[in-house]
Design an enzyme around this catalytic site. Structure first.
Site, PDB file in Angstrom:
ATOM      1  N   THR A  68      -3.746 -33.493 -38.966  1.00  0.00           N
ATOM      2  CA  THR A  68      -4.172 -34.817 -38.506  1.00  0.00           C
ATOM      3  C   THR A  68      -3.880 -34.983 -37.019  1.00  0.00           C
ATOM      4  O   THR A  68      -4.714 -35.499 -36.260  1.00  0.00           O
ATOM      5  CB  THR A  68      -3.445 -35.902 -39.319  1.00  0.00           C
ATOM      6  OG1 THR A  68      -3.687 -35.687 -40.705  1.00  0.00           O
ATOM      7  CG2 THR A  68      -3.923 -37.286 -38.928  1.00  0.00           C
TER       8      THR A  68
ATOM      9  N   LYS B 135      -1.816 -29.653 -52.684  1.00  0.00           N
ATOM     10  CA  LYS B 135      -2.172 -30.200 -51.388  1.00  0.00           C
ATOM     11  C   LYS B 135      -3.323 -31.199 -51.461  1.00  0.00           C
ATOM     12  O   LYS B 135      -3.264 -32.284 -50.906  1.00  0.00           O
ATOM     13  CB  LYS B 135      -2.520 -29.054 -50.440  1.00  0.00           C
ATOM     14  CG  LYS B 135      -2.433 -29.433 -48.970  1.00  0.00           C
ATOM     15  CD  LYS B 135      -2.511 -28.185 -48.109  1.00  0.00           C
ATOM     16  CE  LYS B 135      -2.317 -28.519 -46.645  1.00  0.00           C
ATOM     17  NZ  LYS B 135      -2.395 -27.335 -45.791  1.00  0.00           N
TER      18      LYS B 135
ATOM     19  N   PHE C  26       3.716 -43.778 -38.989  1.00  0.00           N
ATOM     20  CA  PHE C  26       3.471 -44.379 -40.300  1.00  0.00           C
ATOM     21  C   PHE C  26       3.703 -45.881 -40.171  1.00  0.00           C
ATOM     22  O   PHE C  26       4.562 -46.331 -39.392  1.00  0.00           O
ATOM     23  CB  PHE C  26       4.410 -43.789 -41.360  1.00  0.00           C
ATOM     24  CG  PHE C  26       3.944 -42.484 -41.939  1.00  0.00           C
ATOM     25  CD1 PHE C  26       3.548 -42.398 -43.271  1.00  0.00           C
ATOM     26  CD2 PHE C  26       3.906 -41.334 -41.165  1.00  0.00           C
ATOM     27  CE1 PHE C  26       3.132 -41.188 -43.813  1.00  0.00           C
ATOM     28  CE2 PHE C  26       3.489 -40.127 -41.703  1.00  0.00           C
ATOM     29  CZ  PHE C  26       3.094 -40.058 -43.034  1.00  0.00           C
TER      30      PHE C  26
ATOM     31  N   ALA D 294       0.612 -19.377 -43.922  1.00  0.00           N
ATOM     32  CA  ALA D 294       1.652 -19.184 -42.913  1.00  0.00           C
ATOM     33  C   ALA D 294       2.961 -18.693 -43.502  1.00  0.00           C
ATOM     34  O   ALA D 294       3.772 -18.115 -42.799  1.00  0.00           O
ATOM     35  CB  ALA D 294       1.895 -20.476 -42.153  1.00  0.00           C
TER      36      ALA D 294
ATOM     37  N   TRP E 256      -3.858 -41.539 -36.787  1.00  0.00           N
ATOM     38  CA  TRP E 256      -4.255 -41.739 -38.185  1.00  0.00           C
ATOM     39  C   TRP E 256      -4.889 -43.117 -38.364  1.00  0.00           C
ATOM     40  O   TRP E 256      -5.911 -43.266 -39.026  1.00  0.00           O
ATOM     41  CB  TRP E 256      -3.034 -41.605 -39.095  1.00  0.00           C
ATOM     42  CG  TRP E 256      -3.347 -41.735 -40.557  1.00  0.00           C
ATOM     43  CD1 TRP E 256      -3.700 -40.739 -41.422  1.00  0.00           C
ATOM     44  CD2 TRP E 256      -3.351 -42.950 -41.333  1.00  0.00           C
ATOM     45  NE1 TRP E 256      -3.920 -41.254 -42.688  1.00  0.00           N
ATOM     46  CE2 TRP E 256      -3.718 -42.608 -42.656  1.00  0.00           C
ATOM     47  CE3 TRP E 256      -3.082 -44.288 -41.030  1.00  0.00           C
ATOM     48  CZ2 TRP E 256      -3.816 -43.544 -43.679  1.00  0.00           C
ATOM     49  CZ3 TRP E 256      -3.187 -45.248 -42.048  1.00  0.00           C
ATOM     50  CH2 TRP E 256      -3.542 -44.865 -43.362  1.00  0.00           C
TER      51      TRP E 256
ATOM     52  N   PHE F 297       2.462 -24.662 -41.411  1.00  0.00           N
ATOM     53  CA  PHE F 297       3.813 -25.076 -41.785  1.00  0.00           C
ATOM     54  C   PHE F 297       4.679 -25.362 -40.551  1.00  0.00           C
ATOM     55  O   PHE F 297       4.176 -25.768 -39.512  1.00  0.00           O
ATOM     56  CB  PHE F 297       4.458 -24.043 -42.704  1.00  0.00           C
ATOM     57  CG  PHE F 297       3.775 -23.927 -44.044  1.00  0.00           C
ATOM     58  CD1 PHE F 297       3.462 -25.077 -44.777  1.00  0.00           C
ATOM     59  CD2 PHE F 297       3.435 -22.700 -44.580  1.00  0.00           C
ATOM     60  CE1 PHE F 297       2.824 -24.983 -46.014  1.00  0.00           C
ATOM     61  CE2 PHE F 297       2.805 -22.607 -45.817  1.00  0.00           C
ATOM     62  CZ  PHE F 297       2.498 -23.747 -46.531  1.00  0.00           C
TER      63      PHE F 297
END
Length: 558
Positions: free
Chosen positions: A75, A107, A383, A275, A411, A303
């Site tokens: 993202t 996921k 967030f 990864a 986001w 990761f």
């Protein structure tokens, strides 16, 4: 306040024809091979035509160790690419394709989120342009030709106990980790123990992502060691005469895929090695092509920085002759609290002390990335539950490490929310501070390379490996493979091999269970702890809730 789901946002995207996206970076219609209206492959002729152009600046996006709280690396990669374009820069992104295994496991999608996504999202997370199927088929062809060679007289004198080439499927299926093949009588061949890995762990995947062109691809495929004779000499793919047909199967898969972000900016989505069990980066051909057509290229490594970024620096950059001008380390307040010992159910409540305690994990990653000689900025992926005090705690902590932390709201707001991060990235990338260097030289002995990664990146005290493994590494050195880099196969959740040890642990050991020679890809794989090259599905896989709704739309994937 309620927010739209990722898939709701993606369905509202005002996509432009892929030819318009190509035109933004100088790709003509004749050099695009469309798959529908919104995705296309880029021709090798175009790639060849831009090789004399000067490279743009490469920006790597990495992250702290993943937690159930979420970090948002992809993202942030997408949001930063959009942010760079918003502030007037010619930028594009390069990310990996999604594997079906984790999509139907835990996921549930890998194309970004919120208003920082790459579209078409459904296709990218499912069959896309068929690249992974081509890789699976090429791998399976070699598997079939090995057993067929043994069946028809075994001219290469393969020791059937020492067939090194496992099979693959692009799905999480623990039942296939170890199997017995060729049962059922004489007509089915010689019974032997075998097994499956997931496609993204295939050496064919690694080769496609490290090859420069089809000629290089075919040579690397020919260099794959598939088995050993009774005298322990290697049998190569070229001895089985499979590399030509494998290249034919991979002909189209070798071409990068062009798509777009929600804000209609160009993105290459190509290749997808894991990864934790592979090298975790998108293809070299996509990244190097992007560097020829854009001034800033944002790419990610899988990761946390202990896995993806380490392999990006020590394997991809070394092999491709590229280097990053700046690195973005992604963190979230929620993940800091979880690293600080807070349970997932309690992450919504403000807890500045837990944030401060959890920042040790972020600090370790900052130190590690800086050790490669590249300037770092921390992106705090916002967030809605984050408080000002918690965000400030992360910023203050980063200041003690000599780096700036920038709050990014991509986001929620798309490029408007990532513009500040983009400005800081440009400042770092254009500063000339980068003095990139891998952390070990080519000529260092293989076991010392493993120790260097374990001690410098993981902060381990020692590497545990029995004499058989050490002898195997010495044999490979004597055979001419001592200059290869090392690809550590390790849990992504911790600096240790114990996925439950969060934070920044020290004083631990790294047990190496097995080593594998990927001669075609050009690296040694060290399998550490309990990591599996064929994942299993969780108790409640995402597949249980994925279905078509009454309108024929996909539900549950995102």
């Amino acid at each position: 306040m309620s927010y739209k789901s990722d898939i709701e946002i993606a369905r509202e995207a005002q996509k432009k024809p892929i030819q318009e996206i190509g035109a933004k970076i100088g790709i003509s219609d004749s050099d695009l091979l469309p798959y529908g209206h919104d995705k296309a492959k880029v021709s090798q002729a175009f790639i060849d035509s831009v090789q004399s152009k000067q490279d743009g600046k490469l920006i790597l996006v990495t992250a702290i160790n993943p937690t159930p709280a979420g970090e948002g690396k992809t993202t942030t990669t997408v949001g930063l690419g959009d942010g760079l374009n918003r502030i007037g820069k010619n930028a594009m992104i390069c990310i990996r394709e999604a594997s079906l295994g984790p999509n139907f496991g835990m996921k549930g999608g890998a194309a970004g989120g919120g208003y920082a996504q790459v579209v078409p999202m459904e296709e990218m997370n499912l069959h896309f342009t068929g690249d992974f199927h081509a890789i699976t088929s090429a791998h399976s062809l070699l598997s079939a030709m090995i057993d067929n060679h043994i069946y028809w007289g075994n001219e290469q004198d393969i020791d059937t106990r020492r067939v090194a080439w496992r099979r693959v499927v692009d799905m999480n299926d623990r039942a296939l980790r170890t199997i017995t093949a060729s049962l059922g009588g004489v007509s089915n061949g010689f019974p032997r123990e075998a097994g499956f890995d997931i496609t993204v762990a295939s050496e064919v995947m690694a080769i496609l992502c490290l090859a420069n062109d089809l000629k290089d691809l075919e040579k690397r495929l020919g260099d794959i060691i598939v088995a050993y004779r009774r005298d322990k000499t290697p049998v190569y793919c070229r001895d089985i005469k499979a590399e030509g047909a494998m290249t034919v199967l991979l002909k189209d898969a070798m071409q990068p895929n062009l798509v777009q972000t929600l804000e209609n900016n160009p993105a290459f989505v190509h290749g997808g090695p894991f990864a934790n069990i592979a090298h975790g980066c998108n293809s070299v051909i996509a990244t190097k092509t992007a560097l020829k057509v854009a001034d800033y290229v944002v790419t990610e490594a899988g990761f946390g920085a202990d896995l993806g970024a380490e392999k990006f620096m020590n394997i991809k950059c070394r092999k491709a002759g590229i280097s990053p001008s700046a690195v973005v380390v992604v963190a979230t307040v929620r993940a800091m609290k979880m690293n600080g010992g807070i349970a997932k159910a309690d992450l919504g409540a403000e807890n500045v002390e837990a944030v401060k305690k959890g920042c040790a994990n972020l600090g370790r990653h900052i130190e590690n990335v800086k050790s490669f000689g590249v300037p770092v900025v921390v992106a705090i992926n916002h967030f809605v539950t984050d408080t000002d005090a918690e965000v400030q705690a992360v910023k203050d902590y980063c200041g003690t490490h000599g780096v700036e932390a920038v709050l990014s709201r991509h986001w929620e707001l798309g490029s408007e929310g990532s513009a500040d991060l983009a400005q800081k990235v440009v400042e770092l990338a254009d500063s000339g501070q980068a003095n990139f260097s891998p952390i070990y030289p080519d000529d260092m002995p293989l076991f010392e390379k493993i120790e260097t990664i374990a001690k410098r990146i993981y902060r381990a005290d020692e590497v545990l490996a029995d004499q058989k493994i050490r002898n195997q590494l010495k044999e490979w050195e004597e055979a001419g493979y001592g200059n290869l880099p090392v690809c550590m196969a390790k849990t992504q959740y911790s600096f240790t091999t114990d996925p439950n040890r969060r934070g920044a642990p020290v004083g631990h050991s790294v047990p190496v269970r097995e080593v594998r020679l990927s001669a075609g890809a050009g690296f040694i794989v060290a399998v550490c702890g309990e990591i599996m090259t064929m994942p299993g599905l969780p108790r409640t896989p995402a597949a249980e809730t994925i279905r078509l709704n009454a309108d024929g739309q996909i539900e549950g994937l995102f």
